[in-house]
Write an enzyme that holds these catalytic residues in place. Structure first.
Site, short mmCIF file in Angstrom:
data_model
loop_
_atom_site.label_atom_id
_atom_site.label_comp_id
_atom_site.label_asym_id
_atom_site.label_seq_id
_atom_site.Cartn_x
_atom_site.Cartn_y
_atom_site.Cartn_z
N ASP A 173 -0.82 0.40 -4.78
CA ASP A 173 -2.28 0.93 -5.16
C ASP A 173 -2.21 2.45 -5.58
OD1 ASP A 173 -1.49 1.44 -2.75
OD2 ASP A 173 -3.61 1.52 -1.96
N HIS A 174 -1.02 3.04 -5.15
CA HIS A 174 -1.10 4.47 -5.43
C HIS A 174 0.28 5.04 -4.78
CE1 HIS A 174 -1.57 5.11 -1.17
NE2 HIS A 174 -2.83 4.38 -1.36
N HIS B 60 2.36 8.41 5.77
CA HIS B 60 1.39 9.24 6.16
C HIS B 60 1.82 9.97 7.40
CE1 HIS B 60 -2.13 9.14 3.47
NE2 HIS B 60 -2.31 7.62 3.74
N ASP C 262 0.99 -1.22 0.03
CA ASP C 262 -0.01 -0.21 0.14
C ASP C 262 0.88 1.20 -0.02
OD1 ASP C 262 -1.71 1.96 0.52
OD2 ASP C 262 -3.15 0.77 1.83
N HIS D 291 -2.01 11.41 -0.22
CA HIS D 291 -2.33 10.94 -1.53
C HIS D 291 -3.94 10.89 -1.70
CE1 HIS D 291 -4.20 6.84 0.14
NE2 HIS D 291 -3.19 7.21 0.90
N THR E 296 -6.82 4.09 -1.32
CA THR E 296 -6.52 2.43 -1.23
C THR E 296 -7.77 1.63 -1.61
OG1 THR E 296 -5.19 3.11 0.77
CG2 THR E 296 -6.26 0.85 0.89
N ASP F 202 2.58 2.67 3.37
CA ASP F 202 1.52 3.78 3.48
C ASP F 202 1.37 4.40 4.68
OD1 ASP F 202 -1.23 5.08 1.98
OD2 ASP F 202 -1.54 4.16 3.74
#
Length: 481
Positions: free
Chosen positions: A232-233, A189, A30, A350, A66, A185
Site C-alpha cells: 500500500d505504500h 516503524h 503493509d 511514511h 495505510t 510496516d
C-alpha cells in the site's frame, strides 16, 4: 480393501466445491516498499515475477498511509473521492475526530469496494476478507460472506490457511479473497527499513508467500486461482533528531491536531485560522524542512483538496523529517520494545508526498488469467480496481484503464468456467475408471480366494481319489446337491 481406498480418494477429491466464477486472491503486505524484494533474500517473490506479471513499482495516493491507500485499492478512488483522508482525521460535519470506525469509510455512497461489487453482481459470488481495512462494514447493505476481524496475534500462516479454506468452502466457495498482513510496516516503524529486523521480516514474508502457493498446489488450485501480491505504500528512515517541534510556535487552546507525522491536519478554533496559519508559516521559515498549506493551496495533483474532510491547514514534513507528535510514538515503542533512544536512533516513516520514490510499493500477479513472464510500466493504485473487475469478469464502477488491463490480463487464456467443467469431467472420468479397476481387482481376488478355499476343502475330503481339481469340484458339487 482396495475398493475402500479408492472410494476414499474419490470422496476427498470431491469433498470441496470451487466457484465456477473466476477466482482472485489479493494479498497486501503493509509497508512493503518497491525495492524490498532486492533488499533481502526473496526467492519466491522473484520466481513469481518470472512466472507472472510485475511492475518495478506502483504510485500510491496521497497521503501515503495505510487506510487511505487500502480504500483506494478497494474502490478505485482517490482520497478526496472516497473520504478517507488519513489514518484519523477531523470531520466538520460530526465535529469529532474519526478513527478506524464505520463513519471513516461511509462518506461517499458511490465508493463500492470490490468485495461488495463481487457479492452484488450475482447470487453465487462470495467474497472473503481477512482483516482488510474497512472490510468489516456493510456497503450498499452488503457484507462479505467470509470475514475475519483484525487481530495482530493471528498467525500469518493460519491467515493463509483460512483464506484458502474460504475458496474451498463446500457451501459458499469464495471467488474473491482479500488478505491483509500488517508487516513489514509495523516493525519498519519501530526499527526503520534499514534494520536487520525488517530484513528478516521480508524473508519471513517471502516464506509466507511460498507457503501460500504451496497450499494452492496441494489443493490443486494453482490452475484456478489468480493471485496478486501488492503493497500500500513504502517507508523511509528518519533520525530522532529530525523531529520538528511546531507546537512551541502555537498558542494553547487555539487549535487541535489530527492524523500523524509526516502529515498533520491542523484544525484552528473558530476565529484563530489566520493566527494559527501565520504562526506555522513562521515556524516553517525558522525550522525549515516542512511546508504549510491552506486548504486552497494544496496541490491538485494530490487529489486531496476537494473534500469537506480536508483540513483547513495541512502540514507536510520533508523527506526524513517528522513533527513533535512523533515523540509520543517513540515513547510507546521504547516502552514496548525496551529501546534506547538517542539523537541518531532510526525509525520508519511514511505518509510523504507521492513523488518520493521511497513511498512507492510493489506489484506482482500470477495465475491462469495473468500474462506470463511479463514486466509492465509503473502505474497508479487507483487503476487496480479495473484490473480486479476484469479478472473477476465484473462490470467496473470506475473508469477503466484498458491499457493496464491488456498488460496484465491474458485474454488468450481459457475461461474459468470452461476450466472448471473440463477438470470436473476429467476428474469424474478418472474416478469412475479407478472405481471400475478396483471393482474388477476385488472380484478377481474374491474368486481366487473362493477357489483356494474349495481346493483346500477337496484335498482334505478326498486326499487320494481325486488328483485333479476339476473332477473333485464336480463330485463335491454333486454330493452337496
Amino acid at each position: 480393501m482396495l475398493l475402500n481406498i479408492f472410494l476414499q480418494c474419490v470422496f476427498i477429491q470431491f469433498a470441496y466445491t470451487y466457484s465456477n466464477k473466476p477466482i482472485l486472491l489479493i494479498v497486501s503486505y503493509d509497508g512493503f516498499r518497491y525495492d524490498y524484494i532486492n533488499k533481502a533474500s526473496t526467492p519466491t517473490l522473484v520466481k513469481l515475477q518470472r512466472e507472472g506479471t510485475y511492475a518495478d513499482y506502483m504510485y500510491n495516493v496521497f497521503p501515503t498511509k495505510t487506510f487511505p491507500n487500502h480504500f483506494t485499492i478497494s474502490t478505485g478512488m482517490y482520497a478526496e473521492e472516497h473520504g478517507v483522508m488519513g489514518n484519523n482525521f477531523y470531520d466538520p460535519e460530526t465535529r469529532k475526530k474519526i478513527g478506524m470506525e464505520k463513519s471513516m469509510f461511509m462518506q461517499n455512497d458511490k465508493a463500492i469496494p470490490i468485495w461488495t461489487l463481487n457479492e452484488m453482481s450475482e447470487s453465487n459470488r462470495y467474497s472473503g476478507c481477512m482483516m482488510w481495512p474497512g472490510c468489516k462494514f456493510s456497503y450498499q447493505n452488503v457484507t462479505p460472506t467470509h470475514f475475519e476481524s483484525w487481530d495482530p496475534k493471528y498467525d500469518l500462516y493460519k491467515r493463509v490457511d483460512t483464506a484458502i479454506s474460504w475458496i474451498m468452502d463446500p457451501q459458499y466457495p469464495a471467488n474473491l479473497v482479500m488478505l491483509y498482513i500488517e508487516e513489514p510496516d509495523f516493525h519498519g516503524h519501530v526499527y526503520s527499513p534499514d534494520s536487520t529486523v525488517v530484513e528478516n521480516m521480508i524473508k519471513k514474508l517471502d516464506n509466507v508467500t511460498q507457503y501460500l502457493h504451496d497450499k494452492l498446489r496441494k489443493h490443486h488450485l494453482s490452475h484456478l486461482v489468480n493471485v496478486i501480491h501488492l503493497g500500500d505504500h513504502g517507508m523511509i528512515s528518519i533520525k530522532y533528531k529530525n523531529i520538528l517541534n511546531v507546537s512551541n510556535y502555537l498558542e494553547k487552546n487555539t487549535y487541535s491536531f489530527a492524523d500523524s507525522s509526516p502529515t498533520l491536519h491542523v484544525i484552528p478554533e473558530e476565529g484563530y485560522t489566520d493566527d494559527v496559519y501565520n504562526r506555522l508559516k513562521k515556524a516553517s521559515a525558522e525550522l525549515g524542512h516542512f511546508t504549510v498549506y491552506k486548504k486552497s493551496e494544496i496541490p491538485n495533483r494530490w487529489h486531496f483538496r476537494r473534500n469537506i474532510r480536508t483540513p483547513p491547514i495541512l502540514l507536510l514534513a520533508d523527506k526524513g523529517y517528522a513533527f513533535d507528535d512523533f515523540i509520543d510514538t517513540v515513547a510507546y515503542y521504547t516502552k514496548l520494545y525496551n529501546l534506547k533512544v538517542g539523537p541518531n536512533s532510526l525509525f520508519g516513516m511514511h505518509g510523504y508526498a507521492v513523488d518520493i520514490k521511497e513511498m512507492y510499493s510493489f506489484f506482482i500477479a500470477r495465475g491462469p488469467k495473468i500474462r506470463k513472464n511479463h514486466k509492465i510500466n509503473p502505474f497508479n493504485t487507483v487503476d487496480l480496481y479495473s484490473v480486479f473487475a476484469n479478472i473477476l469478469e465484473l462490470q467496473s464502477r470506475r473508469p477503466i484503464n484498458t491499457n493496464l488491463i491488456k498488460e496484465v490480463v491474458d485474454k488468450k487464456e481459457t475461461s474459468h468456467a470452461v476450466k472448471v467443467i473440463v477438470i470436473t469431467v476429467v476428474g469424474m472420468s478418472l474416478s469412475l475408471l479407478l472405481i471400475s479397476c478396483a471393482a474388477a481387482i476385488t472380484i478377481i481376488l474374491i474368486r481366487r480366494q473362493q477357489n483356494m478355499t474349495t481346493a483346500a476343502a477337496l484335498n482334505k475330503r478326498f486326499p487320494k481319489s481325486f488328483q485333479q481339481a476339476v473332477e473333485a469340484q464336480h463330485l463335491l458339487e454333486a454330493e452337496e446337491a
